[in-house]
Write an enzyme that holds these catalytic residues in place. Structure first.
Site, PDB file in Angstrom:
ATOM      1  N   TYR A  35     -58.599  -5.306 -78.001  1.00 24.26           N
ATOM      2  CA  TYR A  35     -57.740  -4.274 -77.449  1.00 24.26           C
ATOM      3  C   TYR A  35     -56.740  -3.814 -78.518  1.00 24.26           C
ATOM      4  O   TYR A  35     -56.155  -4.639 -79.231  1.00 24.26           O
ATOM      5  CB  TYR A  35     -57.011  -4.864 -76.231  1.00 24.26           C
ATOM      6  CG  TYR A  35     -56.050  -3.908 -75.606  1.00 24.26           C
ATOM      7  CD1 TYR A  35     -56.522  -2.786 -74.945  1.00 24.26           C
ATOM      8  CD2 TYR A  35     -54.687  -4.126 -75.674  1.00 24.26           C
ATOM      9  CE1 TYR A  35     -55.645  -1.903 -74.367  1.00 24.26           C
ATOM     10  CE2 TYR A  35     -53.801  -3.239 -75.094  1.00 24.26           C
ATOM     11  CZ  TYR A  35     -54.289  -2.127 -74.442  1.00 24.26           C
ATOM     12  OH  TYR A  35     -53.417  -1.252 -73.886  1.00 24.26           O
ATOM     13  N   ASP A  51     -59.245 -13.571 -73.816  1.00 28.52           N
ATOM     14  CA  ASP A  51     -58.818 -12.456 -72.967  1.00 28.52           C
ATOM     15  C   ASP A  51     -59.997 -12.124 -72.054  1.00 28.52           C
ATOM     16  O   ASP A  51     -61.027 -11.635 -72.514  1.00 28.52           O
ATOM     17  CB  ASP A  51     -58.415 -11.266 -73.855  1.00 28.52           C
ATOM     18  CG  ASP A  51     -57.916 -10.068 -73.053  1.00 28.52           C
ATOM     19  OD1 ASP A  51     -58.325  -9.911 -71.885  1.00 28.52           O
ATOM     20  OD2 ASP A  51     -57.134  -9.274 -73.609  1.00 28.52           O
ATOM     21  N   LYS A  61     -56.049  -3.932 -64.864  1.00 32.73           N
ATOM     22  CA  LYS A  61     -57.419  -3.412 -64.855  1.00 32.73           C
ATOM     23  C   LYS A  61     -58.139  -3.856 -63.571  1.00 32.73           C
ATOM     24  O   LYS A  61     -57.732  -3.478 -62.497  1.00 32.73           O
ATOM     25  CB  LYS A  61     -58.121  -3.864 -66.130  1.00 32.73           C
ATOM     26  CG  LYS A  61     -57.269  -3.704 -67.409  1.00 32.73           C
ATOM     27  CD  LYS A  61     -56.917  -2.268 -67.723  1.00 32.73           C
ATOM     28  CE  LYS A  61     -55.859  -2.109 -68.813  1.00 32.73           C
ATOM     29  NZ  LYS A  61     -56.089  -2.793 -70.072  1.00 32.73           N
ATOM     30  N   ARG A  71     -36.192 -14.601 -62.206  1.00 35.33           N
ATOM     31  CA  ARG A  71     -36.931 -14.644 -63.478  1.00 35.33           C
ATOM     32  C   ARG A  71     -37.621 -15.997 -63.600  1.00 35.33           C
ATOM     33  O   ARG A  71     -38.767 -16.106 -64.006  1.00 35.33           O
ATOM     34  CB  ARG A  71     -36.008 -14.390 -64.681  1.00 35.33           C
ATOM     35  CG  ARG A  71     -36.692 -14.736 -66.007  1.00 35.33           C
ATOM     36  CD  ARG A  71     -36.027 -14.140 -67.245  1.00 35.33           C
ATOM     37  NE  ARG A  71     -34.589 -14.068 -67.204  1.00 35.33           N
ATOM     38  CZ  ARG A  71     -33.760 -15.118 -67.300  1.00 35.33           C
ATOM     39  NH1 ARG A  71     -34.232 -16.334 -67.482  1.00 35.33           N
ATOM     40  NH2 ARG A  71     -32.454 -14.944 -67.234  1.00 35.33           N
TER      41      ARG A  71
HETATM   42  C1  LIG Z   1     -55.265  -3.215 -71.167  1.00 38.71           C
HETATM   43  C2  LIG Z   1     -55.597  -4.442 -71.905  1.00 38.71           C
HETATM   44  C3  LIG Z   1     -54.597  -5.282 -72.400  1.00 38.71           C
HETATM   45  C4  LIG Z   1     -53.128  -4.950 -72.279  1.00 38.71           C
HETATM   46  O1  LIG Z   1     -52.706  -4.996 -70.966  1.00 38.71           O
HETATM   47  P1  LIG Z   1     -51.501  -4.096 -70.365  1.00 38.71           P
HETATM   48  O2  LIG Z   1     -51.491  -4.490 -68.945  1.00 38.71           O
HETATM   49  O3  LIG Z   1     -51.862  -2.668 -70.615  1.00 38.71           O
HETATM   50  O4  LIG Z   1     -50.268  -4.498 -71.115  1.00 38.71           O
HETATM   51  C5  LIG Z   1     -54.988  -6.452 -73.022  1.00 38.71           C
HETATM   52  N1  LIG Z   1     -56.291  -6.770 -73.187  1.00 38.71           N
HETATM   53  C6  LIG Z   1     -57.282  -5.970 -72.732  1.00 38.71           C
HETATM   54  C7  LIG Z   1     -58.701  -6.367 -72.940  1.00 38.71           C
HETATM   55  C8  LIG Z   1     -56.976  -4.790 -72.092  1.00 38.71           C
HETATM   56  O5  LIG Z   1     -57.954  -3.982 -71.654  1.00 38.71           O
END
Ligand SMILES: *Cc1c(COP(=O)(O)O)cnc(C)c1O
Length: 382
Positions: free
Chosen positions: A100, A172, A197, A48
């Site tokens: 998101y 983000d 993604k 961890r």
């Molecule tokens: C999918 C997404 C998240 C969350 O990520 P996870 O891997 O699904 O927990 C956060 N920000 C954006 C812009 C996203 O597309």
């Protein structure tokens, strides 16, 4: 010597394995490590706290974002949870008005209960940000392009406001990835990713990242990563390293396909509105061109009246109806019932996430096949 991003994607992080010469970083599938005596370890104690496969990935992502410290998490939301844990009761965040859905959910239903509040502002309007700044505000949290309306925020301009007022700027960067946009270079303090993604790119691994430049901030975040524990597993770290190697070639194709599809949609006569920052008609076009190398590959649109979006998504053959984005395969998603269902109806209406809104994550298939599929499905939806 400093390498350009195409080379870093392949050789960044810890390159291979010093012990055997393996060209790939091994999967250190272990929870613990032998200690040679009390207080004598070889740099690793417990997975961890630190794992060599994860550490290679963390260094790689930090290098790509032009940061100094990277942290890998079990999901994008685990990364967001850790960043939000920097704040304490009484603190407040200013947040982009389209973000998101899960980010909204954790702010509204988790951190609000700990008296960490948020205010939604249109961060593409700098005056709105300035006007919302109070002593309680500790950070500005943005997505650019934002999910799902692809609204562009001027990251460098917001960073100036943040610095002037001594607030953190959190970006983000999931939609563009460091291949197309590097927020730390534009003045951001913290970059967040859902690695699920484009970074992973194959719709097979859930992961998240945080990257920073500042040492004190990195130490605090590293402490929180270990204290909260939402770390990425060794095997998933390996899959992310593997995915990232092809990020550049994938993004080039994603972007070229998306540009062609957005232009086709805009001129097709089928759509009421198309949201894509790479169209000169988009209000964010110039800022996007200034701060990023390309507009990405996410397109949102509303079909003209007379076409039924429910029938449209059912009639698609090559494009799949599914949550998520950024994989090699093209996906469509119905925002109001899927990724943004966590946002209450009134707020969705206010920011423009209407029930008819469809989001397309353009994959790397043949673009003419994609356009043909969209066309036949729209025609079938009458
Ligand atoms: C999918 C997404 C998240 C969350 O990520 P996870 O891997 O699904 O927990 C956060 N920000 C954006 C812009 C996203 O597309």
């Amino acid at each position: 010597m400093s390498y350009r991003i195409e080379s870093l994607l392949i050789h960044g992080g810890i390159d291979g394995d010093g012990t055997t010469g393996a060209v790939n970083v091994p999967v250190y599938q272990t929870s613990t490590y032998k200690q040679d005596g009390i207080g004598e370890n070889r740099g690793w104690e417990y997975s961890r706290t630190g794992n060599p496969t994860r550490a290679a990935l963390e260094k790689l992502v930090a290098d790509l974002e032009h940061g100094t410290y990277g942290l890998a998490f079990a999901s994008g939301l685990a990364a967001i949870n850790t960043v939000l844990s920097l704040f304490k009761a009484g603190d407040k965040l200013l947040v982009s008005n389209n973000i998101y859905g899960g980010t909204f959910r954790i702010l509204d239903n988790v951190f609000k209960n700990f008296d960490i509040s948020y205010e939604i502002v249109d961060t593409s309007d700098l005056q709105q940000i300035e006007a919302a700044i109070t002593p309680e505000v500790k950070a500005i949290y943005i997505e650019s392009p934002a999910n799902p309306l692809l609204t562009i925020t001027d990251i460098a301009a917001v960073s100036e406001i943040a610095k002037k007022n001594d607030k953190l700027l959190i970006v983000d960067n999931t939609f563009l990835t460091p291949y197309l946009q590097r927020p730390l270079d534009l003045g951001a303090d913290i970059v967040i990713h859902s690695g699920t993604k484009y970074l992973g790119g194959h719709s097979d691994t859930i992961s998240g990242f945080v990257v920073v430049k500042d040492k004190a901030l990195s130490e605090r975040l590293y402490y929180l990563q270990n204290a909260i524990g939402g770390v990425l597993a060794p095997w998933d770290s390996f899959l992310m390293i593997r995915g990232i190697k092809t990020l550049g070639v994938r993004m080039d194709r994603h972007v070229a396909n998306a540009q062609k599809i957005a232009e086709w949609l805009e001129n097709s006569g089928y759509v009421e509105k198309v949201y894509f920052p790479g169209l000169p008609s988009n209000p964010g076009y110039e800022i996007q061109k200034k701060q990023a190398d390309a507009p990405g590959a996410m397109i949102s649109f509303v079909l003209k009246q007379g076409y039924d979006y429910r029938k449209f998504v059912k009639a698609l053959k090559l494009v799949t109806l599914a949550e998520s984005l950024g994989g090699v395969e093209s996906l469509v998603c119905h925002l109001a019932s899927m990724t943004h269902a966590a946002i209450p109806y009134e707020i969705r209406q206010k920011v423009g996430i209407v029930d008819e809104l469809i989001r397309l994550s353009v994959g790397i298939e043949n673009v003419d096949d994609l356009i043909a599929d969209l066309k036949q499905a729209i025609e079938a939806s009458k």
